[in-house]
Enzyme design. Structure first.
Site, PDB file in Angstrom:
ATOM      1  N   SER A  25       0.793  -1.235   0.000  1.00 43.56           N
ATOM      2  CA  SER A  25       0.000   0.000   0.000  1.00 43.56           C
ATOM      3  C   SER A  25       0.821   1.279   0.000  1.00 43.56           C
ATOM      4  O   SER A  25       0.244   2.374  -0.042  1.00 43.56           O
ATOM      5  CB  SER A  25      -0.947   0.000   1.201  1.00 43.56           C
ATOM      6  OG  SER A  25      -1.992  -0.917   1.000  1.00 43.56           O
ATOM      7  N   LYS A  28      -0.171   3.635  -2.665  1.00 42.52           N
ATOM      8  CA  LYS A  28      -1.283   4.597  -2.594  1.00 42.52           C
ATOM      9  C   LYS A  28      -0.806   6.043  -2.510  1.00 42.52           C
ATOM     10  O   LYS A  28      -1.579   6.968  -2.769  1.00 42.52           O
ATOM     11  CB  LYS A  28      -2.199   4.255  -1.428  1.00 42.52           C
ATOM     12  CG  LYS A  28      -2.921   2.912  -1.618  1.00 42.52           C
ATOM     13  CD  LYS A  28      -3.930   2.660  -0.499  1.00 42.52           C
ATOM     14  CE  LYS A  28      -4.685   1.356  -0.699  1.00 42.52           C
ATOM     15  NZ  LYS A  28      -3.990   0.186  -0.178  1.00 42.52           N
ATOM     16  N   SER A  80      -5.710   2.841   4.549  1.00 42.47           N
ATOM     17  CA  SER A  80      -5.148   2.086   3.431  1.00 42.47           C
ATOM     18  C   SER A  80      -6.222   1.267   2.719  1.00 42.47           C
ATOM     19  O   SER A  80      -6.011   0.112   2.356  1.00 42.47           O
ATOM     20  CB  SER A  80      -4.018   1.175   3.930  1.00 42.47           C
ATOM     21  OG  SER A  80      -3.095   0.927   2.904  1.00 42.47           O
ATOM     22  N   LYS A 183       3.282   6.440   5.596  1.00 41.12           N
ATOM     23  CA  LYS A 183       2.413   5.390   5.069  1.00 41.12           C
ATOM     24  C   LYS A 183       2.987   4.022   5.408  1.00 41.12           C
ATOM     25  O   LYS A 183       4.203   3.812   5.350  1.00 41.12           O
ATOM     26  CB  LYS A 183       2.281   5.530   3.543  1.00 41.12           C
ATOM     27  CG  LYS A 183       1.249   4.608   2.908  1.00 41.12           C
ATOM     28  CD  LYS A 183      -0.155   5.105   3.108  1.00 41.12           C
ATOM     29  CE  LYS A 183      -1.195   4.126   2.586  1.00 41.12           C
ATOM     30  NZ  LYS A 183      -1.285   2.889   3.410  1.00 41.12           N
TER      31      LYS A 183
END
Length: 221
Positions: A25, A28, A80, A183
């Site tokens: 993720s 993203k 996420s 993240k």
């Protein structure tokens, strides 16, 4: 892994930082960057059926549901949410998620991300979807220049449409002094990964770790 001075780009520590590996993720960050370039936060997205079929971390979008770009961006960055990332991609790609992924790869080339190739907007495991610790760190630094992203990635919770309450996967938020993002990511192929940013007196450090064996060990490292 790679540890870098966010102001100067000086690399303070690294290990196999250019190896192309799955990044889950962390993808993203690019999904949201491309979406924010081509859509307004108040734009309403009509959720396509394809988004509702995406599994793992989701906000349980319903086909045909109308939801603001702002809410999808928060869901993609904080929780996420894979369905949120897919809905953003379908919206910006005018229904063509593959076209959106081409935009992601074009942007990767523009940013000089040499070890990066995207296949999906959510980062779920698929052959050929890779990046590197060096590329992820640079991507995070670029993303943190965006005021919308910067304001979201240090949030531990948020409330969005449909009575949904988002919760972060970033265990370091609130537990590590000065942490401002960015993240986390996890899949079977990618392991437990994270790019983190911490602000000190007069500097910001970025640290990216890819392929941690467990969530706890990723956090510790």
């Amino acid at each position: 892994y790679l540890v870098e001075n966010g102001a100067t780009g000086e690399v303070l520590a690294s290990h196999r930082a250019d190896d192309p590996v799955p990044v889950a993720s962390l993808t993203k960050l690019m999904t949201v960057l491309v979406a924010l370039e081509r859509a307004e936060l108040d734009d309403l997205v009509v959720t396509p059926p394809s988004a509702t079929a995406i599994g793992e971390s989701t906000i349980h979008l319903r086909a045909g549901e109308r939801i603001a770009v702002r809410d999808l961006v928060e869901a993609a960055l904080i929780q996420s949410a894979n369905d949120a990332a897919w809905a953003l991609a379908a919206h910006v790609g005018n229904g063509d998620v593959k076209a959106f992924v081409r935009m992601m790869n074009a942007k990767a080339r523009t940013y000089g991300l040499r070890a990066t190739h995207f296949v999906r907007p959510d980062g779920l495991d698929v052959p050929g979807h890779v990046s590197s610790a060096r590329d992820v760190t640079l991507l995070a630094r670029i993303a943190m220049r965006n005021t919308t992203i910067r304001a979201i990635v240090d949030d531990r919770t948020a409330a969005i449409a449909g009575g949904r309450r988002l919760h972060t996967w970033n265990d370091l938020l609130g537990s590590f002094p000065g942490l401002i993002g960015v993240k986390t990511g996890h899949t079977a192929a990618a392991g437990w990964s994270q790019v983190a940013a911490v602000r000190g007196p007069g500097f910001v450090l970025y640290a990216t770790l890819l392929g941690g064996p467990t969530r706890a060990q990723r956090n510790e490292h």
